[in-house]
Design an enzyme around this catalytic site. Structure first.
Site, PDB file in Angstrom:
ATOM      1  N   CYS A 273      48.107 -24.620  19.396  1.00 23.41           N
ATOM      2  CA  CYS A 273      46.777 -25.046  19.867  1.00 23.41           C
ATOM      3  C   CYS A 273      45.883 -25.698  18.825  1.00 23.41           C
ATOM      4  CB  CYS A 273      46.058 -23.853  20.476  1.00 23.41           C
ATOM      5  SG  CYS A 273      46.830 -23.310  21.990  1.00 23.41           S
TER       6      CYS A 273
HETATM    7  P1  NAD Z   1      54.715 -23.660  27.088  1.00 29.18           P
HETATM    8  O1  NAD Z   1      55.364 -24.883  26.584  1.00 29.18           O
HETATM    9  O2  NAD Z   1      55.028 -22.333  26.451  1.00 29.18           O
HETATM   10  O3  NAD Z   1      54.980 -23.521  28.653  1.00 29.18           O
HETATM   11  C1  NAD Z   1      54.869 -24.560  29.549  1.00 29.18           C
HETATM   12  C2  NAD Z   1      55.809 -24.308  30.724  1.00 29.18           C
HETATM   13  O4  NAD Z   1      55.652 -25.370  31.678  1.00 29.18           O
HETATM   14  C3  NAD Z   1      57.295 -24.306  30.353  1.00 29.18           C
HETATM   15  O5  NAD Z   1      57.891 -23.109  30.816  1.00 29.18           O
HETATM   16  C4  NAD Z   1      57.865 -25.528  31.059  1.00 29.18           C
HETATM   17  O6  NAD Z   1      59.206 -25.350  31.487  1.00 29.18           O
HETATM   18  C5  NAD Z   1      56.919 -25.655  32.247  1.00 29.18           C
HETATM   19  N1  NAD Z   1      56.897 -26.975  32.861  1.00 29.18           N
HETATM   20  C6  NAD Z   1      56.981 -28.200  32.298  1.00 29.18           C
HETATM   21  N2  NAD Z   1      56.913 -29.166  33.204  1.00 29.18           N
HETATM   22  C7  NAD Z   1      56.784 -28.540  34.410  1.00 29.18           C
HETATM   23  C8  NAD Z   1      56.663 -29.009  35.747  1.00 29.18           C
HETATM   24  N3  NAD Z   1      56.662 -30.303  36.041  1.00 29.18           N
HETATM   25  N4  NAD Z   1      56.554 -28.096  36.731  1.00 29.18           N
HETATM   26  C9  NAD Z   1      56.562 -26.761  36.452  1.00 29.18           C
HETATM   27  N5  NAD Z   1      56.675 -26.264  35.198  1.00 29.18           N
HETATM   28  C10 NAD Z   1      56.782 -27.149  34.194  1.00 29.18           C
HETATM   29  O7  NAD Z   1      53.149 -23.936  26.971  1.00 29.18           O
HETATM   30  P2  NAD Z   1      51.971 -22.857  26.749  1.00 29.18           P
HETATM   31  O8  NAD Z   1      51.912 -22.441  25.317  1.00 29.18           O
HETATM   32  O9  NAD Z   1      52.037 -21.821  27.796  1.00 29.18           O
HETATM   33  O10 NAD Z   1      50.703 -23.793  26.974  1.00 29.18           O
HETATM   34  C11 NAD Z   1      50.377 -24.297  28.261  1.00 29.18           C
HETATM   35  C12 NAD Z   1      48.985 -24.898  28.179  1.00 29.18           C
HETATM   36  O11 NAD Z   1      48.027 -23.892  27.842  1.00 29.18           O
HETATM   37  C13 NAD Z   1      48.818 -25.994  27.125  1.00 29.18           C
HETATM   38  O12 NAD Z   1      47.931 -26.959  27.595  1.00 29.18           O
HETATM   39  C14 NAD Z   1      48.211 -25.254  25.951  1.00 29.18           C
HETATM   40  O13 NAD Z   1      47.460 -26.090  25.125  1.00 29.18           O
HETATM   41  C15 NAD Z   1      47.312 -24.262  26.657  1.00 29.18           C
HETATM   42  N6  NAD Z   1      47.032 -23.046  25.886  1.00 29.18           N
HETATM   43  C16 NAD Z   1      48.019 -22.431  25.168  1.00 29.18           C
HETATM   44  C17 NAD Z   1      47.729 -21.272  24.460  1.00 29.18           C
HETATM   45  C18 NAD Z   1      48.807 -20.594  23.648  1.00 29.18           C
HETATM   46  O14 NAD Z   1      48.446 -19.713  22.860  1.00 29.18           O
HETATM   47  N7  NAD Z   1      50.071 -20.920  23.796  1.00 29.18           N
HETATM   48  C19 NAD Z   1      46.449 -20.729  24.504  1.00 29.18           C
HETATM   49  C20 NAD Z   1      45.484 -21.358  25.259  1.00 29.18           C
HETATM   50  C21 NAD Z   1      45.772 -22.504  25.954  1.00 29.18           C
END
Ligand code: NAD
Length: 459
Positions: A273
């Site tokens: 992030c």
């Molecule tokens: P991640 O990469 O761990 O997970 C994303 C998931 O989305 C994956 O499992 C992937 O297979 C799935 N995906 C991709 N394309 C898809 C589609 N078309 N349909 C359905 N599923 C699909 O990402 P994350 O760390 O969970 O982050 C997600 C969002 O949240 C990002 O925007 C990130 O910036 C935000 N965020 C993350 C955190 C963190 O600590 N990781 C904290 C706050 C906000």
């Protein structure tokens, strides 16, 4: 309420699991069948392989097939849904802007199905992904473009810290909801009924644009604290002798106007992030013609911290890296997670390999599987120089130098392990100030360089 969580990574899986604890009917939807099968197994090992968060596997085991379901077939689960939380990846493009291709691919699919659903009850599409300011408005346009009946949009940014995701989802500091209509606020209030009117948790309702901005401002401010301590505190401690970093921090943060969070010095903050979000905000402001000097400095300081100890080793201790063996302790971007996205260790490995080391002997209590993925020799043959070990002691064996990159608690007792595993001359580079008893090491002939302190040569 019937909820779909689209994207089951760190954010989506945690959100789905915690919502299921409150008795909602939750469908965790993803396109990655391997992930879904791991979650369906409800086996901690399999779940942790993808998302290693304390307590998460237990919630899944408890609620699976009662309140929590996993599916890759959106069409069969979408009828009768009250809200779809979008928890999709938004990684950075090379110019720093957010890559919204995953997000819009999912949105297009969802809108196609919503346009033909039989049950036209109100449904809200809720952004949990961190998306540029104005994305909720774009989402609204998509709904119109696909002629989706009776649907609204909301922004509900996620603030969970990895390593503490479950606890912080159950008891967040605040819940921020940006929407346009009372009808949509009401649906989200029903989903978050445990947080509305809570005595401690702030439940903030605002516009979608404000909610989107809150996420960016919060993350860049947190990184600003970290970069302040690294760019000012660490520099002071390294320049002037006899400054006690821990006392400096305590003295400064005793003023309750000054945050204690972030008042540490380190080899930089990683994770999925901070770096990505500040780059995105810089891009958003720059393309609007605004100056971004401060944000750019915060970002640059953080990047500099990741590997500058390697330069200090050459400059201050005369270290040479060519054909040397280096132990690397800690690969995850911080303790209590296996996530290596943007981890300082990535830059450390890249720099050490560029300096010609003959071997990097790596150890991390949970991130080895991730490391093998990041350092795949098929992508770069130099990664063949990395070997992985089951304990810190094994990784240290036969090395000339040590780099500590992650603040795992178990590294606090390292000085004895170092003494047992390797003999001087030996140099320790401590990116996390993990060895308070470094004097024991220097007295026995080891050299020690920590972030925030001058070089301690062997005595
Ligand atoms: P991640 O990469 O761990 O997970 C994303 C998931 O989305 C994956 O499992 C992937 O297979 C799935 N995906 C991709 N394309 C898809 C589609 N078309 N349909 C359905 N599923 C699909 O990402 P994350 O760390 O969970 O982050 C997600 C969002 O949240 C990002 O925007 C990130 O910036 C935000 N965020 C993350 C955190 C963190 O600590 N990781 C904290 C706050 C906000």
């Amino acid at each position: 309420m019937k909820i779909i969580v689209a994207g089951t990574g760190f954010v989506g899986l945690t959100h789905a699991a915690v919502c299921s604890e409150y008795g909602h009917e939750v469908y965790a939807y993803d396109i990655d069948e391997r992930k879904l099968n791991a979650y369906r197994s409800a086996e901690a090992d399999q779940i942790n392989h993808y998302v290693n968060e304390p307590g998460l596997a237990d919630i899944i085991a408890e609620n699976k097939d009662r309140y929590l379901f996993f599916s890759s077939d959106l069409e069969t689960i979408i009828e009768g849904t009250d809200a779809i939380f979008l928890c999709l990846p938004t990684p950075p493009n090379v110019d720093g802007s957010s890559d919204l291709s995953y997000y819009f691919k999912a949105v297009d699919h969802i809108c196609t199905l919503l346009a033909k659903r039989a049950d036209t009850r109100r449904i809200v599409l809720v952004n949990k992904s961190t998306v540029p300011i104005g994305t909720a408005r774009q989402l609204e346009r998509k709904l119109r473009e696909y002629e989706v009946p009776n649907a609204g949009v909301a922004s509900n940014p996620e603030f969970l810290p990895e390593g503490d995701a479950v606890e912080k989802s159950r008891r967040p500091d605040r819940v921020v909801v940006g929407a346009d209509t009372e009808e949509d606020f009401r649906i989200i209030r029903r989903i978050y009924s445990q947080f509305v009117n809570h005595v401690r948790i702030r439940y903030i309702e605002t516009t979608p644009e404000t909610a989107e901005s809150i996420k960016y401002v919060a993350n860049t401010l947190l990184l600003t604290y970290i970069s302040f301590w690294n760019g000012v505190g660490a520099r002071l401690g390294e320049t002037f002798s006899n400054i006690r970093m821990e006392d400096l921090k305590r003295g400064v943060t005793a003023d309750n106007r000054i945050s204690t969070w972030g008042s540490y010095v380190s080899n930089g903050a990683g994770g999925s992030c901070f770096g990505k979000d500040i780059q995105s905000l810089i891009y958003q402001l720059k393309t609007s013609g605004q100056p971004t000097d401060m944000l750019q400095s915060v970002y640059n300081i953080n990047e500099y911290q990741k590997t500058y100890l390697i330069d200090r080793a050459s400059r201050e201790a005369g270290a040479r890296f060519n054909q040397k063996k280096v132990a690397l302790l800690g690969l995850a971007f911080k303790q209590r997670t296996n996530d290596m996205r943007d981890a300082s260790s990535l830059k450390v490995v890249e720099t050490l390999l560029a300096r010609g080391v003959s071997e990097i002997r790596a150890y991390d209590p949970v991130a080895i599987d991730e490391a093998r993925r990041f350092f795949n020799p098929e992508n770069n043959h130099l990664f063949e120089k990395i070997s992985y070990h089951k304990t810190a002691k094994d990784a240290l064996a036969g090395t000339d130098m040590l780099f500590i990159s992650t603040d795992w608690e178990e590294f606090r007792g390292l000085s004895r392990t170092i003494e047992q595993a390797v003999k001087p001359p030996y140099l320790v580079l401590d990116g996390r100030r993990m060895i308070p008893d470094y004097n024991e090491l220097t007295e026995r002939g080891y050299g020690y360089i920590a972030v925030g302190s001058p070089y301690m040569p062997p005595k």
